[in-house]
Design an enzyme around this catalytic site. Structure first.
Site, PDB file in Angstrom:
ATOM      1  N   GLU A 145      40.572  18.867  71.116  1.00 41.31           N
ATOM      2  CA  GLU A 145      40.935  17.486  70.811  1.00 41.31           C
ATOM      3  C   GLU A 145      42.403  17.315  70.436  1.00 41.31           C
ATOM      4  O   GLU A 145      42.743  16.943  69.296  1.00 41.31           O
ATOM      5  CB  GLU A 145      40.031  16.934  69.708  1.00 41.31           C
ATOM      6  N   GLU A 302      30.969  17.678  73.709  1.00 39.02           N
ATOM      7  CA  GLU A 302      30.347  17.606  72.382  1.00 39.02           C
ATOM      8  C   GLU A 302      29.611  16.284  72.238  1.00 39.02           C
ATOM      9  O   GLU A 302      30.086  15.245  72.716  1.00 39.02           O
ATOM     10  CB  GLU A 302      31.408  17.616  71.267  1.00 39.02           C
TER      11      GLU A 302
HETATM   12  C1  GAL Z   1      34.857  16.719  66.948  1.00 39.40           C
HETATM   13  C2  GAL Z   1      35.526  18.082  66.846  1.00 39.40           C
HETATM   14  C3  GAL Z   1      34.545  19.128  66.380  1.00 39.40           C
HETATM   15  C4  GAL Z   1      33.766  18.651  65.186  1.00 39.40           C
HETATM   16  C5  GAL Z   1      33.096  17.342  65.528  1.00 39.40           C
HETATM   17  C6  GAL Z   1      32.262  16.772  64.415  1.00 39.40           C
HETATM   18  O1  GAL Z   1      35.773  15.678  66.977  1.00 39.40           O
HETATM   19  O2  GAL Z   1      36.038  18.481  68.082  1.00 39.40           O
HETATM   20  O3  GAL Z   1      35.228  20.322  66.073  1.00 39.40           O
HETATM   21  O4  GAL Z   1      34.626  18.481  64.110  1.00 39.40           O
HETATM   22  O5  GAL Z   1      34.070  16.394  65.856  1.00 39.40           O
HETATM   23  O6  GAL Z   1      31.648  15.573  64.804  1.00 39.40           O
END
Ligand code: GAL
Length: 661
Positions: A145, A302
């Site tokens: 990110e 994710e």
């Molecule tokens: C994302 C990040 C992850 C984790 C996640 C939690 O933005 O890439 O490492 O922190 O959020 O929701």
């Protein structure tokens, strides 16, 4: 196989060797086939400067390979070891108020610092050499990110050189930026300071160029990372991008990456006043944006299987929602539906963040639902590699949005850009069409209809390409607050929308900002050629056009501009003058589609039902999902073909049907 799994951070439980084996057992139970590792592992990989220790990572990759689990291997630049910032403070970011940060958190390095670039290059090359051909590894997950900005002297200098290259002379920069305003003439590139709350925050061109520079510098940093991993490996590279993130112009990243991936954390049940149809539309729109970047499958890198721990309310995902969310990504072109995270850590900031596995060891609801999802993804294996091929595109241009949202203008308390975009998007989706969401530099030629909602900035060439699109028989829809400024946020002289007023048969005369909650009515013109005969409401911003050569379809119903056209048509070029209520958009686009001969995947859908189509090797995969709160009955003729997922012709809330034809 469609990728299924997620971020896995076992360096957090190195002291308990049994956990890995227990996790692997559960991975098989759920059907997990892919994990992303190493994202935040730098202090384990290089505990002291120049001393690398890959023993744990190596044994982890071997073990995952033995178990048939593939790996996205991350470069660790998203969080650096403490020794690095202690020894080289230049890697720490300087905030816009010119204060240097101290060590802490993550995603906070200077993208310009030669030291940081060198340290990242060194470790990336080592990783590439050690694991670039490891049989478990299928892709490079570059950093994590990317985002944010740094205002240190190194960045200021890089900004100056970047500006110098673009403008060549300071006079040209002063002219383009309209620096005669408030006597803000610069006498050299080196005298320019990045935007700051203790300095210049009100020069629109400076703010815009700074954002462009931040994108440039981040991509430059990323390209160095990619070059380093490519030294010994030709595995595909990606970086995980964020939802609706406007800190960077993501459209500029696409060419540097082999495939796109992004992270999605929708607020089901709580976002958009708890209206999950809007949440679903919002996700879908974002998927369509990321897919359209390369016109090929992307990965949902994710999402959260349960509740997150950082949203205002940790609202649990209701049964079936995790599955619907994952299948929605697949429906819109994802070849992988991965999660953050595979297992909860016991401590740290994210210890209460949802995960597939928790610390209790119980057979949780999440495990059961994930196992069901795993089976469905398995059934969808053949879908992998197929693509959606929409005939309609909506422009969502980050640079235009930077300028529009940064400009002190008609509605500083909120332009409702995203809301308007979502209404347009949902309207088209409700008519049963697939949609691409694109940047204004994207090629328009594969589409039949192009919609430009609030495209405030027409960058160089955009207007000409729109005209060309229309002259080739394309259907063009332009809305209020479009074609106002050029690349430098300077108002186009003459009639606006810039260069389109002859095509539209109108120009902008005035724009009215309405108070929150205040609406105007919009009335159909009797006998209009779209056959629209309902009334609607308009709100937020109402443009008052001067119409000289277009058919009024709807007119404003109140205020001093009562009777003035709010929606017009001139041939296949349409204009919408205000933010309308949701139903307007489905009625409007369904009338335009039938007038222009555009055939949907399925005709007019009940609110909350989404249809999309992925195509490969002469086969078509039709996805139908129901995000409304009620059962929906789908017409039986729709079921022509082989049903891959779903039973009967009723889709329950959050249910999915997939048909192969
Ligand atoms: C994302 C990040 C992850 C984790 C996640 C939690 O933005 O890439 O490492 O922190 O959020 O929701």
């Amino acid at each position: 196989m469609i990728g299924f799994g997620g971020d896995y951070n076992p360096e957090q439980w190195l002291d308990d060797k049994n956990i890995l084996e227990e996790d692997i057992r559960r991975f098989h139970e759920m059907g997990v086939n892919t994990v992303s590792v190493n994202i935040f592992s730098w202090s384990f990989l290089e505990p002291e400067e120049g001393k690398y220790d890959f023993t744990f990572l190596s044994s982890l990759l071997d073990r995952l390979y033995e178990e048939g689990i593939s790996v996205n291997l991350a470069t660790p630049s998203g969080a650096r070891p403490k020794w690095l910032s202690d020894k080289y403070p230049e890697v720490l970011r300087v905030r816009e108020d010119r204060r240097r940060m101290i060590f802490g958190e993550r995603h906070n390095h200077c993208y310009t610092s030669p030291v940081y670039r060198e340290k990242v290059r060194a470790i990336n090359e080592k990783l590439s050499e050690a694991f670039g051909h490891h049989k478990a590894v299928i892709a490079w997950h570059i950093s994590n990110e990317y985002g944010g900005e740094c205002h240190c002297p190194l960045c200021q200098d890089a900004f100056h050189r970047w500006l110098e290259k673009r403008y060549e002379s300071i006079d040209e920069l002063n002219r383009r930026w309209n620096n005669a305003f408030w006597s803000h003439i610069y006498d050299s590139f080196d005298s320019i300071e990045s935007p700051s709350s203790i300095g210049e925050g009100q020069n629109p061109a400076l703010s815009l160029e700074w954002k462009r520079f931040v994108t440039h510098q981040t991509i430059d940093f990323m390209n160095e990372e990619i070059k380093a991993v490519r030294k010994y490996s030709d595995l595909p590279v990606t970086t995980n991008m964020m939802y609706n993130y406007t800190g960077l112009d993501y459209s500029r990243f696409a060419d540097c990456l082999d495939f796109i991936s992004w992270d999605n954390y929708p607020a089901w049940g709580t976002g958009f006043d708890g209206d999950d149809v809007l949440v679903a539309a919002d996700n879908a729109m974002e998927h369509d944006y990321f897919r359209a970047m390369k016109n090929k499958p992307f990965i949902l890198m994710e999402s959260c299987p349960e509740a997150t721990n950082w949203q205002p309310l940790s609202h649990l995902k209701r049964p079936g929602v995790m599955e619907a969310e994952s299948l929605e990504a697949v429906a819109h072109g994802a070849d992988g539906a991965l999660f953050f995270q595979m297992r909860h850590g016991r401590g740290g900031f994210e210890k209460f963040h949802g995960a597939l596995l928790d610390t209790s060891g119980r057979e949780t609801r999440t495990i059961k639902e994930a196992s069901e999802l795993g089976k469905k993804l398995e059934l969808l294996s053949d879908v992998k590699g197929s693509v959606n091929k929409p005939r309609i595109a909506i422009i969502n241009d980050t640079q235009s949005r930077w300028a529009m949202e940064g400009a002190a203008g008609p509605r500083n308390k909120g332009l409702h850009y995203r809301d308007n975009l979502r209404r347009v998007y949902l309207g088209i989706r409700r008519c049963g069409f697939d949609v691409d969401v694109i940047d204004s530099d994207h090629d328009f030629s594969s589409y039949r209809m192009l919609v430009a909602p609030m495209l405030y900035m027409f960058r160089k060439g955009v207007m000409e390409r729109m005209r060309n699109f229309a002259s080739q028989g394309g259907v063009l829809v332009v809305t209020y607050w479009s074609g106002v400024v050029d690349d430098y946020d300077s108002i186009y002289p003459g009639r606006t929308p810039y260069g389109l007023s002859d095509l539209l048969g109108l120009c902008r005369a005035e724009i009215d900002a309405l108070q929150d909650g205040v609406e105007n009515s919009v009335e159909p013109v009797l006998g209009n050629t779209l056959g629209i005969n309902r009334s609607y409401t308009s709100s937020i911003l109402s443009e008052i056009p001067e119409v000289y050569d277009a058919e009024p379809i709807l007119i404003y119903g109140n205020d001093f501009y009562k009777g003035i056209p709010a929606v017009t048509r001139k041939g296949s070029v349409y204009y919408i003058g205000s933010m309308m209520n949701e139903d307007f958009y489905s009625d409007f686009f369904s009338s335009v589609a039938s007038a222009e001969g555009l055939e949907p995947i399925m005709k007019t859908l009940p609110r909350g039902v989404f249809v999309s189509e992925r195509i490969k090797d002469g086969k078509s995969y039709i996805f139908m999902q129901n995000f409304s709160a009620h059962d929906v009955v789908i017409r039986s003729e729709t079921f022509e073909g082989k049903i891959i997922i779903g039973e009967g012709n009723t889709i329950r809330p959050y249910g999915t049907i997939v048909i192969e034809r």
